[in-house]
Design a protein around this motif. Structure first.
Motif, short mmCIF file in Angstrom:
data_model
loop_
_atom_site.label_atom_id
_atom_site.label_comp_id
_atom_site.label_asym_id
_atom_site.label_seq_id
_atom_site.Cartn_x
_atom_site.Cartn_y
_atom_site.Cartn_z
N ASP A 160 0.81 -1.21 0.00
CA ASP A 160 0.00 0.00 0.00
C ASP A 160 0.85 1.27 0.00
O ASP A 160 0.36 2.34 -0.37
N ASN A 161 2.09 1.17 0.45
CA ASN A 161 2.94 2.36 0.52
C ASN A 161 3.65 2.67 -0.80
O ASN A 161 4.36 3.66 -0.90
N VAL B 92 4.58 4.12 -4.12
CA VAL B 92 4.19 5.31 -4.86
C VAL B 92 4.58 5.16 -6.32
O VAL B 92 3.82 5.51 -7.22
N GLN C 236 6.38 5.29 -0.35
CA GLN C 236 6.05 6.65 0.09
C GLN C 236 6.98 7.07 1.24
O GLN C 236 7.32 6.27 2.11
N VAL D 186 2.74 5.60 -11.35
CA VAL D 186 2.80 6.52 -10.22
C VAL D 186 1.41 6.54 -9.59
O VAL D 186 0.43 6.84 -10.28
N ASN D 187 1.33 6.17 -8.35
CA ASN D 187 0.04 6.01 -7.65
C ASN D 187 -0.89 5.08 -8.44
O ASN D 187 -2.10 5.31 -8.53
N ASN E 112 2.92 17.18 -9.91
CA ASN E 112 2.95 16.20 -8.82
C ASN E 112 4.37 15.67 -8.56
O ASN E 112 4.65 15.16 -7.49
N GLN F 282 4.04 15.47 -4.78
CA GLN F 282 4.11 14.30 -3.92
C GLN F 282 5.52 13.70 -3.94
O GLN F 282 5.97 13.12 -2.97
#
Lengths: 223, 267
Positions: B17-18, B20, B45, B84-85, B102, B183
């Motif tokens: 989940d982290n 990026v 992230q 990315v994301n 971003n 980000q």
């Protein structure tokens, strides 16, 4: 960064450590022989050699710190310097234990003994073997040899426990043996510590060569 | 010579989940010349990833691929994905302007515009059409604070940015990148033209910024990579040779070429 200089400095470190280890090995051997050959003069030689070991320790420590500060080594180079710093400390302690044993040998070597000398010589010889093998494993970067030192430390531990029990029994039966027995208990404790220090050196050799910690392996179970 | 890439387990865990950035089987071509080969790399992230390797190994090409800065090079094209994301930035639907907002970028040589310090920092907001004066002033102050420059310039915001020192100019460029609230920050040798004091300030800044940003830094300075990054990737001849936790790479790398490079015995 000038790698030729770093290589030369690391080689200088290795040579210095080999010289120091050679002198420490000689101290340990003379210590063992002091009692084995009933020759107090050998014990006196050990006391004289201790100063040289202390000088080696200071010089090699300075060389290590200079390399860390000026060369900022990485990977194997870093591990060599880090291990050397720890090994010289172990060598110096082995020298100190040899001095401790020799001082007591000088006191008792020519006195009549009611104790079996075989135990003292046996534990000394086994500890000396571990010291020699740990140094050889460093010089040849031989991790199998280093692992055998770690395994065989048990031999010295068992000899220490057995000798301690035997000496205690003799002292309990014969109060006249207490003074000599006390010396011997401290002597075998110092031999046992020398074997531990040889084991520590072997663990540093494994770290230096393979890059992982061989100490306190029970901690590997942690998350 | 190199048959497999080493990725340690901690880096593999980045696929979570982290994550990026996820670069997948990525190839980059300068016309007929392939510069990057089958790159797979994940960045979590709020971590710092250092890209290291000899000149020409492809690390800057990869860095510039992450915000499509290479798009303008004639004949250049890519294969594979840069996610990315979770969104493929090379997909036709990707808004490149929004992507670059971003993903901020700081270059080797500081490049302030010939404008005031204030106007440099708020430049991104102005071209985005933002006119709220209070918002702009607050954003400029916050960005300069985040870049560690506020105390040094707060009394001369209207002076020309070209009068700042090299280190200040580089932090100004970082503030300019931060002002549009990215980000991710991409840094291409951000300290190579700076003195040790200015370098230390940028490195401290990177350490602080990673609490809020994800940072990828290209550096030729091994000590700098060791000091500032959480993960390090070693590139050679366009291939990702080894990636792992920085302390692992710099104390006990798994591949000999990596060791030879970081210990200065390359070639």
């Amino acid at each position: 960064m000038n790698q030729i200089h770093l290589d030369e400095e690391l080689q200088g470190l290795r040579t210095g450590l080999a010289i120091m280890a050679g002198e420490v090995e000689r101290m340990v051997e003379l210590t063992r022989d002091c009692y084995l050959k009933r020759n107090a003069a050998l014990g006196t030689t050990v006391l004289d050699l201790d100063r040289s070991i202390d000088i080696h320790e200071i010089e090699l420590e300075k060389k290590c710190l200079d390399i860390l500060a000026l060369r900022a080594p990485f990977a194997t180079d870093l591990r060599i310097v880090a291990s050397t710093l720890k090994i010289i400390s172990e060598l110096e302690r082995i020298g100190d234990h040899s001095v401790n044993i020799s001082k007591r040998f000088i006191n008792i070597v020519n006195q009549p003994s009611t104790l079996d000398d075989k135990w003292i010589n046996e534990i000394g010889s086994e500890a000396l073997k571990l010291v020699k093998r740990s140094f050889d494993s460093f010089l040849s970067k031989n991790v199998d040899l280093a692992r055998s030192v770690i395994t065989d430390d048990d031999i010295v531990d068992k000899l220490y426990a057995k000798t301690y029990d035997e000496v205690l029994k003799i002292m309990q039966k014969d109060p006249g043996a207490v003074e000599r027995g006390s010396h011997i208990i401290l002597i075998i404790k110092n031999w046992e510590r020398i074997a531990d220090q040889a084991t520590n050196i072997a663990e540093e050799v494994i770290f230096m060569v393979e890059g992982h910690n061989a100490k306190h392996t029970y901690l590997d179970q942690r998350d | 010579m190199v048959n497999e890439r080493i990725t340690d387990s901690t880096t593999k865990n980045a696929t979570n989940d982290n994550e990026v950035i996820s670069i997948q089987n990525f190839n980059f071509f300068y016309g007929p010349t392939q510069a990057l080969f089958n790159i797979d790399l994940s960045v979590n992230q709020h971590t710092v990833m250092a890209l290291i390797g000899p000149s020409g190994c492809g690390k800057s090409t990869l860095l510039r691929s992450i915000n499509r800065m290479n798009d303008l090079i004639d004949g250049a094209y890519v294969q594979g994905k840069v996610m990315v994301n979770g969104i493929d930035i090379y997909d036709k639907s990707c808004d490149v302007i929004e992507l670059r907002r971003n993903i901020g970028m700081v270059f080797q040589k500081s490049n302030p515009f010939p404008k005031s310090i204030f106007e440099n920092v708020c430049y991104g907001l102005r071209i985005a059409g933002i006119t709220d004066k209070e918002f702009i002033e607050q954003s400029v102050e916050q960005s300069l604070r985040d870049a560690g420059l506020w105390d040094e310039v707060k009394d001369r915001l209207r002076e020309n940015a070209m009068g700042l020192s090299g280190g200040q100019q580089q932090r100004l460029c970082i503030a300019r990148a931060l002002c549009v609230k990215p980000q991710i920050l991409l840094m291409d040798e951000p300290c190579s033209a700076l003195d040790p004091i200015a370098t230390t300030k940028i490195e401290e800044l990177i350490f602080n910024l990673k609490k809020s940003y994800t940072i990828i830094i290209v550096t030729h300075n091994m000590q700098q990579a060791a000091r500032v990054s959480d993960f390090t990737s070693f590139f050679w001849l366009g291939k990702l040779i080894e990636v792992g936790k920085t302390e692992k790479i710099f104390t006990n790398p798994s591949i000999k070429i990596t060791e030879d490079y970081i210990s200065g015995r390359f070639g």
